[in-house]
Design a protein around this motif. Structure first.
Motif, PDB file in Angstrom:
ATOM      1  N   VAL A  79      33.534  38.495  30.824  1.00  0.00           N
ATOM      2  CA  VAL A  79      32.251  38.241  30.164  1.00  0.00           C
ATOM      3  C   VAL A  79      31.102  38.557  31.116  1.00  0.00           C
ATOM      4  O   VAL A  79      30.144  39.252  30.758  1.00  0.00           O
ATOM      5  CB  VAL A  79      32.157  36.781  29.670  1.00  0.00           C
ATOM      6  CG1 VAL A  79      30.757  36.465  29.167  1.00  0.00           C
ATOM      7  CG2 VAL A  79      33.193  36.525  28.591  1.00  0.00           C
ATOM      8  N   LEU A  80      31.177  38.073  32.344  1.00  0.00           N
ATOM      9  CA  LEU A  80      30.106  38.309  33.317  1.00  0.00           C
ATOM     10  C   LEU A  80      29.954  39.786  33.656  1.00  0.00           C
ATOM     11  O   LEU A  80      28.831  40.284  33.812  1.00  0.00           O
ATOM     12  CB  LEU A  80      30.373  37.514  34.604  1.00  0.00           C
ATOM     13  CG  LEU A  80      30.232  36.004  34.495  1.00  0.00           C
ATOM     14  CD1 LEU A  80      30.701  35.343  35.770  1.00  0.00           C
ATOM     15  CD2 LEU A  80      28.799  35.619  34.181  1.00  0.00           C
ATOM     16  N   GLU A  81      31.070  40.490  33.769  1.00  0.00           N
ATOM     17  CA  GLU A  81      31.019  41.896  34.174  1.00  0.00           C
ATOM     18  C   GLU A  81      30.330  42.773  33.139  1.00  0.00           C
ATOM     19  O   GLU A  81      29.856  43.853  33.471  1.00  0.00           O
ATOM     20  CB  GLU A  81      32.427  42.417  34.466  1.00  0.00           C
ATOM     21  CG  GLU A  81      32.962  41.895  35.781  1.00  0.00           C
ATOM     22  CD  GLU A  81      34.382  42.331  36.082  1.00  0.00           C
ATOM     23  OE1 GLU A  81      35.129  42.680  35.135  1.00  0.00           O
ATOM     24  OE2 GLU A  81      34.739  42.324  37.264  1.00  0.00           O
ATOM     25  N   GLN A  82      30.217  42.308  31.915  1.00  0.00           N
ATOM     26  CA  GLN A  82      29.497  43.071  30.893  1.00  0.00           C
ATOM     27  C   GLN A  82      28.020  43.200  31.228  1.00  0.00           C
ATOM     28  O   GLN A  82      27.350  44.114  30.742  1.00  0.00           O
ATOM     29  CB  GLN A  82      29.651  42.401  29.526  1.00  0.00           C
ATOM     30  CG  GLN A  82      31.045  42.433  28.985  1.00  0.00           C
ATOM     31  CD  GLN A  82      31.179  41.623  27.710  1.00  0.00           C
ATOM     32  OE1 GLN A  82      30.230  40.969  27.253  1.00  0.00           O
ATOM     33  NE2 GLN A  82      32.363  41.640  27.127  1.00  0.00           N
ATOM     34  N   PHE A  83      27.515  42.303  32.046  1.00  0.00           N
ATOM     35  CA  PHE A  83      26.093  42.285  32.365  1.00  0.00           C
ATOM     36  C   PHE A  83      25.800  42.810  33.769  1.00  0.00           C
ATOM     37  O   PHE A  83      24.652  42.809  34.206  1.00  0.00           O
ATOM     38  CB  PHE A  83      25.545  40.868  32.204  1.00  0.00           C
ATOM     39  CG  PHE A  83      25.737  40.353  30.818  1.00  0.00           C
ATOM     40  CD1 PHE A  83      24.878  40.719  29.800  1.00  0.00           C
ATOM     41  CD2 PHE A  83      26.815  39.537  30.511  1.00  0.00           C
ATOM     42  CE1 PHE A  83      25.071  40.263  28.508  1.00  0.00           C
ATOM     43  CE2 PHE A  83      27.019  39.077  29.226  1.00  0.00           C
ATOM     44  CZ  PHE A  83      26.144  39.443  28.221  1.00  0.00           C
ATOM     45  N   LEU A  84      26.821  43.247  34.469  1.00  0.00           N
ATOM     46  CA  LEU A  84      26.667  43.774  35.826  1.00  0.00           C
ATOM     47  C   LEU A  84      26.846  45.285  35.813  1.00  0.00           C
ATOM     48  O   LEU A  84      27.534  45.824  34.947  1.00  0.00           O
ATOM     49  CB  LEU A  84      27.722  43.147  36.754  1.00  0.00           C
ATOM     50  CG  LEU A  84      27.556  41.662  37.034  1.00  0.00           C
ATOM     51  CD1 LEU A  84      28.785  41.131  37.755  1.00  0.00           C
ATOM     52  CD2 LEU A  84      26.306  41.419  37.851  1.00  0.00           C
ATOM     53  N   PRO A  85      26.255  45.976  36.790  1.00  0.00           N
ATOM     54  CA  PRO A  85      26.480  47.423  36.866  1.00  0.00           C
ATOM     55  C   PRO A  85      27.949  47.704  37.158  1.00  0.00           C
ATOM     56  O   PRO A  85      28.651  46.882  37.754  1.00  0.00           O
ATOM     57  CB  PRO A  85      25.592  47.879  38.020  1.00  0.00           C
ATOM     58  CG  PRO A  85      25.111  46.664  38.707  1.00  0.00           C
ATOM     59  CD  PRO A  85      25.377  45.486  37.829  1.00  0.00           C
ATOM     60  N   ARG A  86      28.410  48.874  36.744  1.00  0.00           N
ATOM     61  CA  ARG A  86      29.792  49.276  36.988  1.00  0.00           C
ATOM     62  C   ARG A  86      30.061  49.252  38.486  1.00  0.00           C
ATOM     63  O   ARG A  86      29.291  49.767  39.280  1.00  0.00           O
ATOM     64  CB  ARG A  86      30.033  50.690  36.455  1.00  0.00           C
ATOM     65  CG  ARG A  86      31.471  51.155  36.622  1.00  0.00           C
ATOM     66  CD  ARG A  86      31.638  52.613  36.245  1.00  0.00           C
ATOM     67  NE  ARG A  86      31.082  53.529  37.218  1.00  0.00           N
ATOM     68  CZ  ARG A  86      31.683  53.871  38.368  1.00  0.00           C
ATOM     69  NH1 ARG A  86      32.838  53.366  38.700  1.00  0.00           N
ATOM     70  NH2 ARG A  86      31.103  54.722  39.200  1.00  0.00           N
ATOM     71  N   GLN A  87      31.163  48.630  38.870  1.00  0.00           N
ATOM     72  CA  GLN A  87      31.531  48.524  40.274  1.00  0.00           C
ATOM     73  C   GLN A  87      32.243  49.805  40.728  1.00  0.00           C
ATOM     74  O   GLN A  87      33.021  50.381  39.970  1.00  0.00           O
ATOM     75  CB  GLN A  87      32.449  47.320  40.498  1.00  0.00           C
ATOM     76  CG  GLN A  87      31.770  45.988  40.200  1.00  0.00           C
ATOM     77  CD  GLN A  87      30.675  45.667  41.193  1.00  0.00           C
ATOM     78  OE1 GLN A  87      30.936  45.454  42.359  1.00  0.00           O
ATOM     79  NE2 GLN A  87      29.440  45.649  40.732  1.00  0.00           N
ATOM     80  N   LEU A  88      31.954  50.216  41.948  1.00  0.00           N
ATOM     81  CA  LEU A  88      32.607  51.393  42.511  1.00  0.00           C
ATOM     82  C   LEU A  88      34.068  51.093  42.797  1.00  0.00           C
ATOM     83  O   LEU A  88      34.409  49.989  43.221  1.00  0.00           O
ATOM     84  CB  LEU A  88      31.919  51.809  43.821  1.00  0.00           C
ATOM     85  CG  LEU A  88      30.454  52.214  43.716  1.00  0.00           C
ATOM     86  CD1 LEU A  88      29.889  52.464  45.107  1.00  0.00           C
ATOM     87  CD2 LEU A  88      30.286  53.447  42.847  1.00  0.00           C
ATOM     88  N   GLY A  89      34.909  52.074  42.597  1.00  0.00           N
ATOM     89  CA  GLY A  89      36.323  51.922  42.908  1.00  0.00           C
ATOM     90  C   GLY A  89      36.576  52.194  44.378  1.00  0.00           C
ATOM     91  O   GLY A  89      35.697  52.660  45.118  1.00  0.00           O
ATOM     92  N   ARG A  90      37.788  51.937  44.810  1.00  0.00           N
ATOM     93  CA  ARG A  90      38.160  52.128  46.209  1.00  0.00           C
ATOM     94  C   ARG A  90      37.929  53.573  46.656  1.00  0.00           C
ATOM     95  O   ARG A  90      37.437  53.814  47.748  1.00  0.00           O
ATOM     96  CB  ARG A  90      39.609  51.721  46.437  1.00  0.00           C
ATOM     97  CG  ARG A  90      40.060  51.879  47.887  1.00  0.00           C
ATOM     98  CD  ARG A  90      41.466  51.366  48.097  1.00  0.00           C
ATOM     99  NE  ARG A  90      41.536  49.916  48.125  1.00  0.00           N
ATOM    100  CZ  ARG A  90      41.271  49.177  49.207  1.00  0.00           C
ATOM    101  NH1 ARG A  90      40.919  49.744  50.324  1.00  0.00           N
ATOM    102  NH2 ARG A  90      41.376  47.867  49.159  1.00  0.00           N
TER     103      ARG A  90
END
Length: 141
Positions: A79-90
């Motif tokens: 739910v929280l990640e819907q409101f955060l920018p996409r996180q970079l992968g490794r």
């Protein structure tokens, strides 16, 4: 550098006293834009902290064998990640870390601090600091 908000407030007060509607409106819009950016930054910081708490809780719960708690935390994290920018992968972090290592001129583990100071502003809010540190240390060792 002085905070421009003080000068903007003083100019706004003066424009209001002089009944200069155009100047007043421009200054009000500018002050409101500044406030909006501050609120957005604060909100994003809070959301990131909450997401980090959930990630840590998931790890702790899984290591304690409490999959039910981990599953609940994972659902909250989604739910929280819907409101955060996409996180970079490794892989993306690794590519950026290699560039930062070159830029910082680091050659070994003692250069970790230099690399992190170059890299962190680039990945701020886009990657977990723990992941970034792990990648940098892996590349420098």
């Amino acid at each position: 550098m002085d905070d421009p908000r003080v000068a903007l407030q003083a100019a706004l007060k003066e424009a209001m006293q002089q009944k200069d509607a155009m100047r007043r409106d421009v200054l009000r819009l500018s002050l409101n834009a500044i406030k909006q950016v501050e609120v957005d930054d604060e909100a994003m910081t809070i959301l990131q902290k909450e997401a980090k708490k959930r990630r840590e809780s998931i790890e702790e719960a899984r290591s304690a064998g409490r999959d039910d708690i981990a599953d609940d935390e994972a659902t909250q994290l989604v739910v929280l990640e819907q409101f955060l920018p996409r996180q970079l992968g490794r892989d993306e972090v690794t590519a950026l870390a290699r560039e930062a290592i070159t830029e910082a001129g680091a050659a070994g583990p003692q250069g970790t601090g230099k690399v992190m100071s170059v890299l962190m502003p680039k990945v701020r809010r886009l990657a977990d600091g723990k992941l970034v540190n792990e990648v940098v240390r892996g590349l420098l060792n």
